[in-house]
Design a protein around this motif. Structure first.
Motif, PDB file in Angstrom:
ATOM      1  N   LEU A 351       0.812  -1.216   0.000  1.00 13.19           N
ATOM      2  CA  LEU A 351       0.000   0.000   0.000  1.00 13.19           C
ATOM      3  C   LEU A 351       0.848   1.269   0.000  1.00 13.19           C
ATOM      4  CD1 LEU A 351      -2.881   1.186   0.198  1.00 13.19           C
ATOM      5  CD2 LEU A 351      -2.688   1.015   2.684  1.00 13.19           C
ATOM      6  N   PHE A 352       1.904   1.296   0.808  1.00 10.82           N
ATOM      7  CA  PHE A 352       2.703   2.511   0.998  1.00 10.82           C
ATOM      8  C   PHE A 352       3.983   2.534   0.163  1.00 10.82           C
ATOM      9  CE2 PHE A 352      -0.025   2.904   4.634  1.00 10.82           C
ATOM     10  CZ  PHE A 352      -0.052   4.249   4.954  1.00 10.82           C
ATOM     11  N   GLY A 353       4.420   1.370  -0.284  1.00 10.74           N
ATOM     12  CA  GLY A 353       5.701   1.302  -0.977  1.00 10.74           C
ATOM     13  C   GLY A 353       6.873   1.196  -0.041  1.00 10.74           C
ATOM     14  N   ASN A 354       6.614   1.182   1.269  1.00 14.07           N
ATOM     15  CA  ASN A 354       7.676   1.038   2.259  1.00 14.07           C
ATOM     16  C   ASN A 354       7.052   0.557   3.557  1.00 14.07           C
ATOM     17  OD1 ASN A 354       7.439   3.592   4.302  1.00 14.07           O
ATOM     18  ND2 ASN A 354       6.804   4.178   2.228  1.00 14.07           N
ATOM     19  N   CYS A 355       7.841  -0.114   4.374  1.00  9.43           N
ATOM     20  CA  CYS A 355       7.387  -0.546   5.697  1.00  9.43           C
ATOM     21  C   CYS A 355       8.602  -0.907   6.529  1.00  9.43           C
ATOM     22  CB  CYS A 355       6.429  -1.737   5.590  1.00  9.43           C
ATOM     23  SG  CYS A 355       5.695  -2.195   7.178  1.00  9.43           S
ATOM     24  N   GLN A 356       8.749  -0.250   7.658  1.00 11.55           N
ATOM     25  CA  GLN A 356       9.912  -0.432   8.526  1.00 11.55           C
ATOM     26  C   GLN A 356       9.489  -1.136   9.816  1.00 11.55           C
ATOM     27  OE1 GLN A 356      11.414   3.305   9.938  1.00 11.55           O
ATOM     28  NE2 GLN A 356      12.765   2.368  11.468  1.00 11.55           N
ATOM     29  N   LEU A 357      10.262  -2.116  10.235  1.00 13.53           N
ATOM     30  CA  LEU A 357      10.039  -2.763  11.521  1.00 13.53           C
ATOM     31  C   LEU A 357      10.627  -1.887  12.624  1.00 13.53           C
ATOM     32  CD1 LEU A 357       9.145  -5.265  13.187  1.00 13.53           C
ATOM     33  CD2 LEU A 357      11.442  -6.181  12.804  1.00 13.53           C
ATOM     34  N   VAL A 358       9.781  -1.362  13.492  1.00 14.74           N
ATOM     35  CA  VAL A 358      10.232  -0.505  14.592  1.00 14.74           C
ATOM     36  C   VAL A 358      10.666  -1.339  15.783  1.00 14.74           C
ATOM     37  CG1 VAL A 358       9.519   1.307  16.219  1.00 14.74           C
ATOM     38  CG2 VAL A 358       8.758   1.392  13.833  1.00 14.74           C
ATOM     39  N   ALA A 359       9.869  -2.369  16.111  1.00 12.56           N
ATOM     40  CA  ALA A 359      10.175  -3.207  17.268  1.00 12.56           C
ATOM     41  C   ALA A 359       9.402  -4.508  17.139  1.00 12.56           C
ATOM     42  CB  ALA A 359       9.798  -2.492  18.571  1.00 12.56           C
ATOM     43  N   SER A 360       9.897  -5.546  17.831  1.00 10.88           N
ATOM     44  CA  SER A 360       9.184  -6.823  17.815  1.00 10.88           C
ATOM     45  C   SER A 360       9.486  -7.582  19.098  1.00 10.88           C
ATOM     46  CB  SER A 360       9.597  -7.662  16.607  1.00 10.88           C
ATOM     47  OG  SER A 360      10.952  -8.059  16.698  1.00 10.88           O
ATOM     48  N   ASN A 361       8.572  -8.457  19.465  1.00 16.32           N
ATOM     49  CA  ASN A 361       8.818  -9.431  20.522  1.00 16.32           C
ATOM     50  C   ASN A 361       8.245 -10.760  20.054  1.00 16.32           C
ATOM     51  OD1 ASN A 361       6.043  -9.310  20.980  1.00 16.32           O
ATOM     52  ND2 ASN A 361       6.223  -8.003  22.797  1.00 16.32           N
ATOM     53  N   LYS A 362       8.079 -11.713  20.943  1.00 15.73           N
ATOM     54  CA  LYS A 362       7.643 -13.039  20.524  1.00 15.73           C
ATOM     55  C   LYS A 362       6.237 -13.036  19.935  1.00 15.73           C
ATOM     56  CE  LYS A 362      10.562 -15.642  23.725  1.00 15.73           C
ATOM     57  NZ  LYS A 362      10.596 -16.614  24.854  1.00 15.73           N
ATOM     58  N   LYS A 363       5.419 -12.048  20.278  1.00 15.55           N
ATOM     59  CA  LYS A 363       4.014 -12.058  19.849  1.00 15.55           C
ATOM     60  C   LYS A 363       3.651 -10.915  18.918  1.00 15.55           C
ATOM     61  CE  LYS A 363      -0.614 -12.985  21.533  1.00 15.55           C
ATOM     62  NZ  LYS A 363      -1.458 -13.358  22.683  1.00 15.55           N
ATOM     63  N   PHE A 364       4.260  -9.733  19.091  1.00 11.72           N
ATOM     64  CA  PHE A 364       3.817  -8.540  18.383  1.00 11.72           C
ATOM     65  C   PHE A 364       4.938  -7.898  17.578  1.00 11.72           C
ATOM     66  CE2 PHE A 364       1.027  -8.862  22.105  1.00 11.72           C
ATOM     67  CZ  PHE A 364      -0.214  -8.811  21.485  1.00 11.72           C
ATOM     68  N   VAL A 365       4.527  -7.133  16.580  1.00  8.24           N
ATOM     69  CA  VAL A 365       5.443  -6.258  15.839  1.00  8.24           C
ATOM     70  C   VAL A 365       4.859  -4.846  15.818  1.00  8.24           C
ATOM     71  CG1 VAL A 365       6.394  -8.066  14.375  1.00  8.24           C
ATOM     72  CG2 VAL A 365       4.344  -6.853  13.622  1.00  8.24           C
ATOM     73  N   VAL A 366       5.737  -3.851  15.818  1.00  3.11           N
ATOM     74  CA  VAL A 366       5.340  -2.463  15.575  1.00  3.11           C
ATOM     75  C   VAL A 366       5.949  -2.053  14.250  1.00  3.11           C
ATOM     76  CG1 VAL A 366       5.487  -0.065  16.367  1.00  3.11           C
ATOM     77  CG2 VAL A 366       5.181  -1.923  18.039  1.00  3.11           C
ATOM     78  N   LEU A 367       5.095  -1.601  13.333  1.00  7.26           N
ATOM     79  CA  LEU A 367       5.512  -1.263  11.971  1.00  7.26           C
ATOM     80  C   LEU A 367       5.289   0.221  11.709  1.00  7.26           C
ATOM     81  CD1 LEU A 367       3.814  -4.310  10.207  1.00  7.26           C
ATOM     82  CD2 LEU A 367       6.202  -4.133  10.925  1.00  7.26           C
ATOM     83  N   ARG A 368       6.146   0.787  10.835  1.00  8.97           N
ATOM     84  CA  ARG A 368       6.050   2.205  10.496  1.00  8.97           C
ATOM     85  C   ARG A 368       6.099   2.352   8.983  1.00  8.97           C
ATOM     86  NH1 ARG A 368       9.860   6.441   9.488  1.00  8.97           N
ATOM     87  NH2 ARG A 368       9.090   8.493  10.197  1.00  8.97           N
ATOM     88  N   CYS A 369       5.111   3.037   8.423  1.00 12.51           N
ATOM     89  CA  CYS A 369       5.063   3.337   6.991  1.00 12.51           C
ATOM     90  C   CYS A 369       4.990   4.851   6.809  1.00 12.51           C
ATOM     91  CB  CYS A 369       3.845   2.698   6.343  1.00 12.51           C
ATOM     92  SG  CYS A 369       3.660   0.961   6.661  1.00 12.51           S
ATOM     93  N   VAL A 370       5.665   5.355   5.787  1.00 12.27           N
ATOM     94  CA  VAL A 370       5.672   6.789   5.507  1.00 12.27           C
ATOM     95  C   VAL A 370       4.988   7.015   4.163  1.00 12.27           C
ATOM     96  CG1 VAL A 370       7.126   8.814   5.095  1.00 12.27           C
ATOM     97  CG2 VAL A 370       7.770   7.137   6.843  1.00 12.27           C
ATOM     98  N   LYS A 371       4.102   8.017   4.115  1.00 12.12           N
ATOM     99  CA  LYS A 371       3.441   8.366   2.860  1.00 12.12           C
ATOM    100  C   LYS A 371       4.413   9.140   1.989  1.00 12.12           C
ATOM    101  CE  LYS A 371      -0.643  10.637   0.918  1.00 12.12           C
ATOM    102  NZ  LYS A 371      -1.927  11.287   1.214  1.00 12.12           N
ATOM    103  N   LEU A 372       4.693   8.600   0.807  1.00 10.63           N
ATOM    104  CA  LEU A 372       5.621   9.213  -0.120  1.00 10.63           C
ATOM    105  C   LEU A 372       4.853  10.028  -1.157  1.00 10.63           C
ATOM    106  CD1 LEU A 372       7.914   6.100  -0.655  1.00 10.63           C
ATOM    107  CD2 LEU A 372       8.237   7.997   0.950  1.00 10.63           C
ATOM    108  N   PRO A 373       5.502  11.015  -1.805  1.00  9.24           N
ATOM    109  CA  PRO A 373       4.831  11.788  -2.839  1.00  9.24           C
ATOM    110  C   PRO A 373       4.352  10.888  -3.973  1.00  9.24           C
ATOM    111  CG  PRO A 373       6.892  12.827  -2.198  1.00  9.24           C
ATOM    112  CD  PRO A 373       6.872  11.493  -1.533  1.00  9.24           C
TER     113      PRO A 373
END
Length: 373
Positions: A351-373
């Protein structure tokens, strides 16, 4: 009015939001049919319908001018959609949210048992104020979802309670109002965060009795020192937005959820813990970000659901992600927490063309996407 009038046979019913044609999910279940089989004639007073997931009961009972009560905006939108789809007047059904006052002296009450026992208790306590000994009270659910605690709750709150045999794996509950003595209860549960803040929760809010582990992990990885508009999408009790207000003193935070009780809980928690931040807080009952301006938000924070009612599905989360992208400014970010197995990373990268893994543990992930031009 004949018995056959109360039927789903002549109705075309759809889920909301609309599903793909190949989806096996439908907009009614055996419990709906079983409830309608009990209705033998026109109501002589108000008909109240609780927790009608997609408007099946409201459409079938439209000639009685019923009141449909739900804590889910999506359920009320589904009811409106199915009335229109079946060429029935939208004015035939009065839609009420879960915090609204109920009509006095209803002739009959139809209840679909909700997933949350606390929400059922809140609804039964509200009924105590309006029902009479002449009110016919009938509830239904899948047989496996009716437990001894469910029957005891009806008995304790309203009066004598009996059940039916199972039919298509569904069962009925019949209840007679007898005005049993019952202590008053505001049905708001309170507990404390590790930081000492008191969190208040209305009856239907997810993780009502304590901080869920996904939110706890997400709170440790939220953006800081942003200015502009931040949206807590699917806010629940507002704990994520509460931290966002504290971490971003120059930002304005929008609390958005499809549950009236969730949004009311969010407002209550800002009033309790950060009253000075009310001026930069906004609260909306909404379907995802419908109606929000495009290119307006600096960040969207989201802990999306992976189910609707009792069905596992990701289409609501996908709608949230699409709406977030539309509403973000260029350079703005969507930050998501989710179970590792849900594989949001690939959906978001598509959807965004990018996706960064911010943090993870055994059960969850936190993801970050930036809206590009």
């Amino acid at each position: 009015m004949s018995h056959s009038v109360y039927s789903l046979e002549n109705l075309t019913l759809q889920r909301f939001p609309l599903q793909r044609e190949e989806s096996p999910l439908q907009a009614w279940e055996a419990a709906d049919e079983l409830l309608l089989q009990q209705l033998e004639g026109p109501a002589v007073g108000p008909t109240l319908i609780f927790n009608d997931s997609f408007g099946a009961l409201a459409c079938a009972c439209h000639s009685d001018d019923p009141f449909s009560i739900s804590d889910s905006l999506l359920s009320l939108l589904a009811t409106r959609q199915n009335l229109q789809h079946n060429h029935l007047s939208p004015e035939a059904v009065t839609l009420l949210d879960s915090l609204s006052a109920l009509p006095e002296a209803p002739s009959r009450v139809l209840i679909k048992i909700p997933k949350t026992l606390a929400l059922l208790e809140q609804q039964l306590r509200a009924l105590r104020k309006v029902v009479t000994p002449q009110t016919h009270i009938i509830a239904a659910a899948k047989a496996k979802e009716i437990h001894r605690s469910t029957l005891q709750l009806f008995e304790r709150t309203l009066g004598r309670t009996t059940t039916s045999l199972a039919w298509k794996k569904a069962r009925l509950i019949f209840c007679q109002w007898q005005a049993p003595l019952l202590p008053e209860d505001e049905m708001i549960q309170r507990w404390q965060l590790d930081s000492g803040e008191t969190i208040a929760n209305h009856a239907s809010v997810f993780a009502r009795s304590g901080l869920d582990i996904g939110a706890r992990f997400f709170m440790q990885h939220l953006p800081q020192n942003l200015s502009g508009e931040i949206i807590d999408l699917g806010c629940g009790n507002g704990v994520i937005g509460l931290v966002a207000l504290r971490n971003n003193p120059l930002a304005r935070v929008h609390f958005v959820d499809e549950s009236w009780m969730a949004v009311a809980s969010s407002r209550m928690n800002i009033e309790l813990n950060q009253p000075e931040s009310l001026a930069r807080s906004q609260f909306s009952v909404n379907h995802a970000l419908s109606g929000f301006a495009a290119n307006s938000a600096k960040a969207v924070l989201c802990n999306p659901p992976f189910h609707q009612q009792n069905a596992l599905t990701d289409h609501i989360a996908w709608q949230m992600f699409r709406d977030a992208r539309r509403c973000l400014l260029c350079g703005g970010e969507l930050r998501v927490v989710g179970n590792r197995h849900l594989d949001y990373h690939h959906k978001l990268k598509k959807l965004f063309g990018n996706c960064q893994l911010v943090a993870s543990n055994k059960k969850f992930v936190v993801l970050r996407c930036v809206k590009l031009p």
